[in-house]
Design a protein around this motif. Structure first.
Motif, PDB file in Angstrom:
ATOM      1  N   PRO A 191       0.850  -1.197   0.000  1.00  0.00           N
ATOM      2  CA  PRO A 191       0.000   0.000   0.000  1.00  0.00           C
ATOM      3  C   PRO A 191       0.884   1.246   0.000  1.00  0.00           C
ATOM      4  O   PRO A 191       1.859   1.328   0.753  1.00  0.00           O
ATOM      5  CB  PRO A 191      -0.791  -0.132   1.311  1.00  0.00           C
ATOM      6  N   ARG A 192       0.577   2.198  -0.851  1.00  0.00           N
ATOM      7  CA  ARG A 192       1.442   3.377  -1.006  1.00  0.00           C
ATOM      8  C   ARG A 192       1.603   4.150   0.300  1.00  0.00           C
ATOM      9  O   ARG A 192       2.623   4.819   0.514  1.00  0.00           O
ATOM     10  CB  ARG A 192       0.861   4.294  -2.095  1.00  0.00           C
ATOM     11  N   ALA A 193       0.640   4.059   1.207  1.00  0.00           N
ATOM     12  CA  ALA A 193       0.725   4.811   2.461  1.00  0.00           C
ATOM     13  C   ALA A 193       1.966   4.438   3.262  1.00  0.00           C
ATOM     14  O   ALA A 193       2.589   5.290   3.900  1.00  0.00           O
ATOM     15  CB  ALA A 193      -0.531   4.569   3.300  1.00  0.00           C
ATOM     16  N   PHE A 194       2.361   3.151   3.199  1.00  0.00           N
ATOM     17  CA  PHE A 194       3.527   2.715   3.971  1.00  0.00           C
ATOM     18  C   PHE A 194       4.813   3.337   3.434  1.00  0.00           C
ATOM     19  O   PHE A 194       5.648   3.809   4.205  1.00  0.00           O
ATOM     20  CB  PHE A 194       3.641   1.184   3.931  1.00  0.00           C
ATOM     21  N   THR A 195       4.964   3.326   2.132  1.00  0.00           N
ATOM     22  CA  THR A 195       6.205   3.837   1.557  1.00  0.00           C
ATOM     23  C   THR A 195       6.248   5.362   1.548  1.00  0.00           C
ATOM     24  O   THR A 195       7.311   5.955   1.728  1.00  0.00           O
ATOM     25  CB  THR A 195       6.394   3.291   0.133  1.00  0.00           C
ATOM     26  N   GLU A 196       5.095   6.002   1.379  1.00  0.00           N
ATOM     27  CA  GLU A 196       5.074   7.464   1.416  1.00  0.00           C
ATOM     28  C   GLU A 196       5.444   7.980   2.793  1.00  0.00           C
ATOM     29  O   GLU A 196       6.133   9.000   2.926  1.00  0.00           O
ATOM     30  CB  GLU A 196       3.688   7.977   1.013  1.00  0.00           C
ATOM     31  N   ALA A 197       4.992   7.288   3.834  1.00  0.00           N
ATOM     32  CA  ALA A 197       5.319   7.713   5.201  1.00  0.00           C
ATOM     33  C   ALA A 197       6.818   7.672   5.466  1.00  0.00           C
ATOM     34  O   ALA A 197       7.333   8.423   6.298  1.00  0.00           O
ATOM     35  CB  ALA A 197       4.578   6.827   6.203  1.00  0.00           C
ATOM     36  N   LEU A 198       7.528   6.790   4.737  1.00  0.00           N
ATOM     37  CA  LEU A 198       8.978   6.673   4.908  1.00  0.00           C
ATOM     38  C   LEU A 198       9.744   7.415   3.817  1.00  0.00           C
ATOM     39  O   LEU A 198      10.972   7.296   3.728  1.00  0.00           O
ATOM     40  CB  LEU A 198       9.379   5.190   4.888  1.00  0.00           C
ATOM     41  N   ALA A 199       9.012   8.187   3.000  1.00  0.00           N
ATOM     42  CA  ALA A 199       9.623   8.950   1.903  1.00  0.00           C
ATOM     43  C   ALA A 199      10.381   8.036   0.948  1.00  0.00           C
ATOM     44  O   ALA A 199      11.465   8.362   0.473  1.00  0.00           O
ATOM     45  CB  ALA A 199      10.552  10.039   2.447  1.00  0.00           C
ATOM     46  N   LEU A 200       9.775   6.883   0.665  1.00  0.00           N
ATOM     47  CA  LEU A 200      10.389   5.918  -0.246  1.00  0.00           C
ATOM     48  C   LEU A 200       9.684   5.968  -1.593  1.00  0.00           C
ATOM     49  O   LEU A 200       8.467   6.155  -1.658  1.00  0.00           O
ATOM     50  CB  LEU A 200      10.303   4.498   0.333  1.00  0.00           C
ATOM     51  N   PRO A 201      10.408   5.779  -2.683  1.00  0.00           N
ATOM     52  CA  PRO A 201       9.788   5.829  -4.010  1.00  0.00           C
ATOM     53  C   PRO A 201       8.918   4.604  -4.272  1.00  0.00           C
ATOM     54  O   PRO A 201       9.005   3.592  -3.571  1.00  0.00           O
ATOM     55  CB  PRO A 201      10.992   5.848  -4.952  1.00  0.00           C
ATOM     56  N   ALA A 202       8.093   4.707  -5.310  1.00  0.00           N
ATOM     57  CA  ALA A 202       7.299   3.561  -5.741  1.00  0.00           C
ATOM     58  C   ALA A 202       8.237   2.450  -6.212  1.00  0.00           C
ATOM     59  O   ALA A 202       9.388   2.697  -6.579  1.00  0.00           O
ATOM     60  CB  ALA A 202       6.355   3.971  -6.867  1.00  0.00           C
ATOM     61  N   TRP A 203       7.733   1.216  -6.208  1.00  0.00           N
ATOM     62  CA  TRP A 203       8.571   0.052  -6.514  1.00  0.00           C
ATOM     63  C   TRP A 203       9.186   0.140  -7.911  1.00  0.00           C
ATOM     64  O   TRP A 203      10.391  -0.040  -8.083  1.00  0.00           O
ATOM     65  CB  TRP A 203       7.731  -1.214  -6.378  1.00  0.00           C
ATOM     66  N   ARG A 204       8.354   0.469  -8.897  1.00  0.00           N
ATOM     67  CA  ARG A 204       8.878   0.516 -10.270  1.00  0.00           C
ATOM     68  C   ARG A 204       9.881   1.653 -10.433  1.00  0.00           C
ATOM     69  O   ARG A 204      10.877   1.501 -11.145  1.00  0.00           O
ATOM     70  CB  ARG A 204       7.733   0.676 -11.260  1.00  0.00           C
ATOM     71  N   VAL A 205       9.630   2.767  -9.782  1.00  0.00           N
ATOM     72  CA  VAL A 205      10.571   3.889  -9.841  1.00  0.00           C
ATOM     73  C   VAL A 205      11.919   3.469  -9.270  1.00  0.00           C
ATOM     74  O   VAL A 205      12.983   3.765  -9.832  1.00  0.00           O
ATOM     75  CB  VAL A 205      10.013   5.113  -9.083  1.00  0.00           C
ATOM     76  N   ALA A 206      11.890   2.756  -8.146  1.00  0.00           N
ATOM     77  CA  ALA A 206      13.139   2.302  -7.520  1.00  0.00           C
ATOM     78  C   ALA A 206      13.910   1.373  -8.454  1.00  0.00           C
ATOM     79  O   ALA A 206      15.133   1.496  -8.609  1.00  0.00           O
ATOM     80  CB  ALA A 206      12.837   1.605  -6.194  1.00  0.00           C
ATOM     81  N   LEU A 207      13.200   0.424  -9.091  1.00  0.00           N
ATOM     82  CA  LEU A 207      13.870  -0.496 -10.013  1.00  0.00           C
ATOM     83  C   LEU A 207      14.461   0.239 -11.210  1.00  0.00           C
ATOM     84  O   LEU A 207      15.577  -0.056 -11.654  1.00  0.00           O
ATOM     85  CB  LEU A 207      12.886  -1.572 -10.483  1.00  0.00           C
ATOM     86  N   ASP A 208      13.717   1.227 -11.731  1.00  0.00           N
ATOM     87  CA  ASP A 208      14.221   1.987 -12.878  1.00  0.00           C
ATOM     88  C   ASP A 208      15.476   2.766 -12.516  1.00  0.00           C
ATOM     89  O   ASP A 208      16.440   2.804 -13.286  1.00  0.00           O
ATOM     90  CB  ASP A 208      13.141   2.945 -13.393  1.00  0.00           C
ATOM     91  N   LEU A 696       0.247  -4.651   8.723  1.00  0.00           N
ATOM     92  CA  LEU A 696      -0.240  -5.374   7.547  1.00  0.00           C
ATOM     93  C   LEU A 696      -0.972  -6.666   7.905  1.00  0.00           C
ATOM     94  O   LEU A 696      -1.625  -7.262   7.051  1.00  0.00           O
ATOM     95  CB  LEU A 696       0.924  -5.685   6.602  1.00  0.00           C
ATOM     96  N   GLU A 697      -0.830  -7.109   9.156  1.00  0.00           N
ATOM     97  CA  GLU A 697      -1.519  -8.330   9.593  1.00  0.00           C
ATOM     98  C   GLU A 697      -3.025  -8.216   9.358  1.00  0.00           C
ATOM     99  O   GLU A 697      -3.696  -9.196   9.041  1.00  0.00           O
ATOM    100  CB  GLU A 697      -1.247  -8.596  11.081  1.00  0.00           C
ATOM    101  N   SER A 698      -3.559  -7.001   9.526  1.00  0.00           N
ATOM    102  CA  SER A 698      -5.012  -6.819   9.433  1.00  0.00           C
ATOM    103  C   SER A 698      -5.446  -6.181   8.117  1.00  0.00           C
ATOM    104  O   SER A 698      -6.602  -5.790   7.970  1.00  0.00           O
ATOM    105  CB  SER A 698      -5.492  -5.943  10.597  1.00  0.00           C
ATOM    106  N   ASP A 699      -4.543  -6.063   7.149  1.00  0.00           N
ATOM    107  CA  ASP A 699      -4.870  -5.444   5.860  1.00  0.00           C
ATOM    108  C   ASP A 699      -5.278  -6.531   4.866  1.00  0.00           C
ATOM    109  O   ASP A 699      -4.442  -7.250   4.322  1.00  0.00           O
ATOM    110  CB  ASP A 699      -3.665  -4.659   5.334  1.00  0.00           C
ATOM    111  N   ALA A 700      -6.559  -6.639   4.605  1.00  0.00           N
ATOM    112  CA  ALA A 700      -7.081  -7.694   3.731  1.00  0.00           C
ATOM    113  C   ALA A 700      -6.707  -7.473   2.274  1.00  0.00           C
ATOM    114  O   ALA A 700      -6.746  -8.415   1.467  1.00  0.00           O
ATOM    115  CB  ALA A 700      -8.602  -7.772   3.879  1.00  0.00           C
ATOM    116  N   THR A 701      -6.334  -6.247   1.900  1.00  0.00           N
ATOM    117  CA  THR A 701      -6.002  -5.963   0.497  1.00  0.00           C
ATOM    118  C   THR A 701      -4.551  -6.303   0.166  1.00  0.00           C
ATOM    119  O   THR A 701      -4.165  -6.300  -1.008  1.00  0.00           O
ATOM    120  CB  THR A 701      -6.228  -4.473   0.189  1.00  0.00           C
ATOM    121  N   PHE A 702      -3.771  -6.603   1.167  1.00  0.00           N
ATOM    122  CA  PHE A 702      -2.339  -6.845   0.966  1.00  0.00           C
ATOM    123  C   PHE A 702      -2.107  -8.296   0.549  1.00  0.00           C
ATOM    124  O   PHE A 702      -2.519  -9.227   1.249  1.00  0.00           O
ATOM    125  CB  PHE A 702      -1.583  -6.529   2.264  1.00  0.00           C
TER     126      PHE A 702
END
Length: 721
Positions: A191-208, A696-702
């Motif tokens: 979920p983007r909320a987790f990575t945004e809170a840590l100021a981390l880029p999106a997964w594809r951006v990081a790989l690129d 994430l234990e309680s996140d059904a969308t993950f």
């Protein structure tokens, strides 16, 4: 994907065995096969500006090329600047040299060809040269910009990947580019909320950024792995590890375990017989273990404490609770000497109590071995103490309720699992008549693992996230401090005299060597190591009227037991030994520890060996003898052990110096080692991953399974151990 499409996602058959050596088994694995450094092949340097030692791109015109045969067959091309008409014989030239070449190279480097090459510049016999540079025809390249830079989509840094024999960089880059075209593999599963809170880029951006970085990206953060793209990779890796460990813990919790409720009958008797009272941390650790042992799910608890903190008595009381409840206990130690110390100590504590102790090691005579096996199988042995022999297939227990593993980091996880399985039984039970049988659930024993090598907080959060941990952080009262001294081997004579005088006054000493005999060699040996047999002979000659004995691992069990018995009874004053006395040996009167070639030992070993003294009422001394020339790592280790006696501080420094792979010893979980994250340097990400795993234990969308599988494929069954 259709079957035909799936076939396109596999590695070329010819390259599969070679890529397997890199841990790459499928095309998608290449997305996480990340570069170790980058080359800037976008900025073109003039030939007149070249300096030896640089890696640069050069453009020029081939002035001359030929195949020569002296001193060996090679193809040589002489290149001049593109704006040089060749009339100036004193203008700088660059020699391109190929020892392995094919017709395409000789064709491309014909006189008059405009070429662009990249390589390492070095001093040659006739001026500057490049050996085996990468090249292309310049007119096939993207045009140069006004500043001498490649423009457009080609203005990117060139990644250099970890490779193996027969796997060229070009092949890796081509296959990585192919893998990056498959969108499913680059889906951001968090979920983007987790990575945004840590100021981390999106997964594809990081790989690129990591696979095809622009030449405007600063190279230093990329190569030191501090770039935000790298932090995203590390976070995901740590999170996958946390989730996999929690899965393993959850899997164990589904097993059935005996509920071991204490009656207090035998434990009370032992407490009354002990010549000391348990410390508050010991009582706390015992309560935590007993609480777990009363649950229907198997306990997997790590009991850690410094050398001499009193872990054994906590394990003994937990074992008696299992016996009170009608179950058996297996008590395993990594060496026969340590196992025997436990056997002797428990025999002393439990003497005259209604407990049958059984000794089981591989060195037992055949008849005694059969008797021990029979006692285990029939349930007559209440507590079985031994070494690796406890988890052999021929050993079975009638009602194994608790497994105690001392110095657990010395056992691989597979070995611990084998011991747990010795107690797993499915037995038929009658249900409405003899003809109707059902199987009772598998019974898994509780497990208490002990370690005198304290685990740094970051390591515990990462690699031991699936374990419950109890800490004994206080030494029993009355312990004397241990003075640590660093002494050059040039002063060995002074040490001999000092120990001789102490022995004449009734003191006892250990003198530890890294080798048994001179013929035993250590890797990269550059000093004459003082071996145990030679030292023993020297000390016997130099110390008249003092009893000096030799102890090492090649002796049989009876010899070792007799020597230790005499040393404990003070019939031996100086015990020359190898590291067989590293753990478990408890002789209160021994107040001197001398360690030869201390620079050859790890921090954990030095701390363990030092902990063999300081166990009585006399102040103790540990002397570390070191060779004259020390490596930087050896200097660091000796400085740490000299300045610190706290095992937790020493363990943290050991982690910093050696890293988690060595500190953990044999593989301690079903998980692979971390590839990119550093649990000390990235402690903030370790903590963030732990917190995210909880949320994430309680996140059904993950999609938990897909996320973990991205990092940890082929999860081993022994993660349950």
């Amino acid at each position: 994907m259709t079957t035909e499409q799936e076939q396109q996602t596999y590695l070329p058959p010819a390259l599969r065995p070679k890529f397997a050596k890199l841990g790459v088994h499928h095309l998608r694995d290449l997305l996480l096969h990340l570069p170790m450094r980058y080359e800037d092949q976008t900025r073109v340097r003039a030939i007149s500006e070249l300096v030896a030692g640089e890696s640069v791109v050069v453009e020029g015109v081939v002035e001359h090329s030929e195949t020569t045969f002296r001193p060996r067959r090679q193809f040589v091309a002489l290149v001049r600047a593109a704006d040089d008409d060749g009339g100036n014989n004193f203008a700088p030239r660059l020699t391109l040299r190929y020892f392995n070449f094919y017709p395409n190279i000789t064709q491309a480097l014909k006189p008059g060809a405009l070429v662009r090459v990249f390589g390492d510049v070095r001093d040659g016999r006739y001026g500057l040269e490049m050996v085996h540079p990468v090249f292309k025809k310049a007119d096939a390249e993207v045009p140069l910009g006004s500043a001498g830079e490649v423009s457009g989509s080609a203005a990117r840094l060139t990644p250099v990947y970890p490779s193996a024999a027969g796997v060229p960089q070009a092949a890796i880059r081509t296959l990585v580019a192919k893998a990056r075209k498959i969108a499913d593999w680059q889906q951001d599963l968090l979920p983007r909320a987790f990575t945004e809170a840590l100021a981390l880029p999106a997964w594809r951006v990081a790989l690129d950024v990591l696979h095809v970085p622009s030449n405007t990206e600063p190279v230093m953060p990329l190569e030191t792995r501090t770039h935000p793209a790298w932090r995203r990779i590390k976070f995901d890796e740590l999170l996958a590890q946390q989730l996999a460990l929690r899965d393993a813990k959850s899997l164990r919790s589904e097993e059935a375990a005996p509920k071991l409720h204490p009656t207090g009958l035998i434990t009370t008797l032992l407490r009354q017989r002990l010549p000391f009272k348990l410390t508050a941390p010991q009582e706390r650790a015992l309560s935590e273990a007993l609480r777990d042992m009363q649950q229907a799910a198997p306990m997997t608890r790590l009991l850690q404490g410094d050398v001499g903190s009193g872990k054994t008595v906590v394990a003994a009381l937990a074992a008696l609770v299992a016996v009170e409840a009608g179950w058996q206990v297996a008590f395993m130690a990594p060496t026969e000497l340590l196992a025997e110390q436990h056997f002797n100590k428990l025999s002393h504590w439990l003497a005259e109590l209604p407990i049958k102790l059984t000794w089981l090691t591989g060195s037992l005579p055949a008849a005694e071995m059969r008797a021990a096996h029979a006692a285990c199988k029939r349930g007559e042995a209440n507590i079985v103490i031994g070494t690796h022999a406890l988890f052999q297939k021929k050993v079975s227990f009638a009602r194994l309720g608790l497994v105690v593993v001392d110095e657990q980091h010395r056992f691989g996880v597979e070995q611990r699992l084998q011991l747990r399985q010795r107690g797993q039984r499915s037995t038929p039970s009658p249900l409405e008549g003899e003809e109707n049988l059902t199987l009772t659930p598998i019974v898994a024993p509780h497990t208490l693992m002990m370690s005198a090598t304290p685990i740094p907080r970051s390591l515990a959060m990462s690699y031991y996230a699936d374990l419950d941990v109890s800490v004994i952080d206080e030494l029993p009262g009355g312990r004397q401090p241990i003075a640590t001294k660093l002494v050059s081997e040039a002063r060995r004579g002074e040490i001999v005299r000092r120990i001789y005088e102490a022995a004449q006054q009734g003191a006892q000493a250990y003198w530890v060597c890294p080798l048994i005999e001179e013929s035993e060699k250590l890797a990269e040996q550059d000093v004459q190591l003082q071996d145990a047999t030679a030292l023993h002979a020297d000390l016997v000659a130099l110390m008249p009227n003092v009893k000096v004995k030799l102890l090492h691992g090649r002796m049989n069990a009876d010899e070792k037991a007799a020597i230790m018995k005499d040393f404990t009874a003070n019939r031996i004053q100086i015990l020359v030994a190898t590291t067989v006395i590293e753990v478990g040996v408890d002789v209160p009167n021994a107040s001197w520890m001398v360690i030869e070639h201390a620079e050859r030992f790890g921090l954990a070993q030095l701390h363990q060996l030092r902990g063999r003294v300081g166990r009585g009422s006399v102040a103790s001394t540990c002397i570390l003898i070191f060779a004259g020339k020390l490596s930087d790592t050896a200097k660091q280790r000796l400085k740490v052990i000299y300045e610190n006696t706290d095992g937790f501080i020493i363990a943290r420094e050991d982690l910093r110096i050696r890293g988690p792979g060595e500190l953990l010893g044999p593989r301690q979980s079903g998980l692979p080692s971390l590839r990119y994250a550093n649990i000390e340097e990235d402690i903030d990400l370790v903590e963030a991953a732990r917190d995210a795993a909880t949320k994430l234990e309680s996140d059904a969308t993950f999609n938990r399974a897909a996320f973990v599988d991205r990092w940890i494929k082929h999860r081993a069954e022994f993660a349950k151990a």
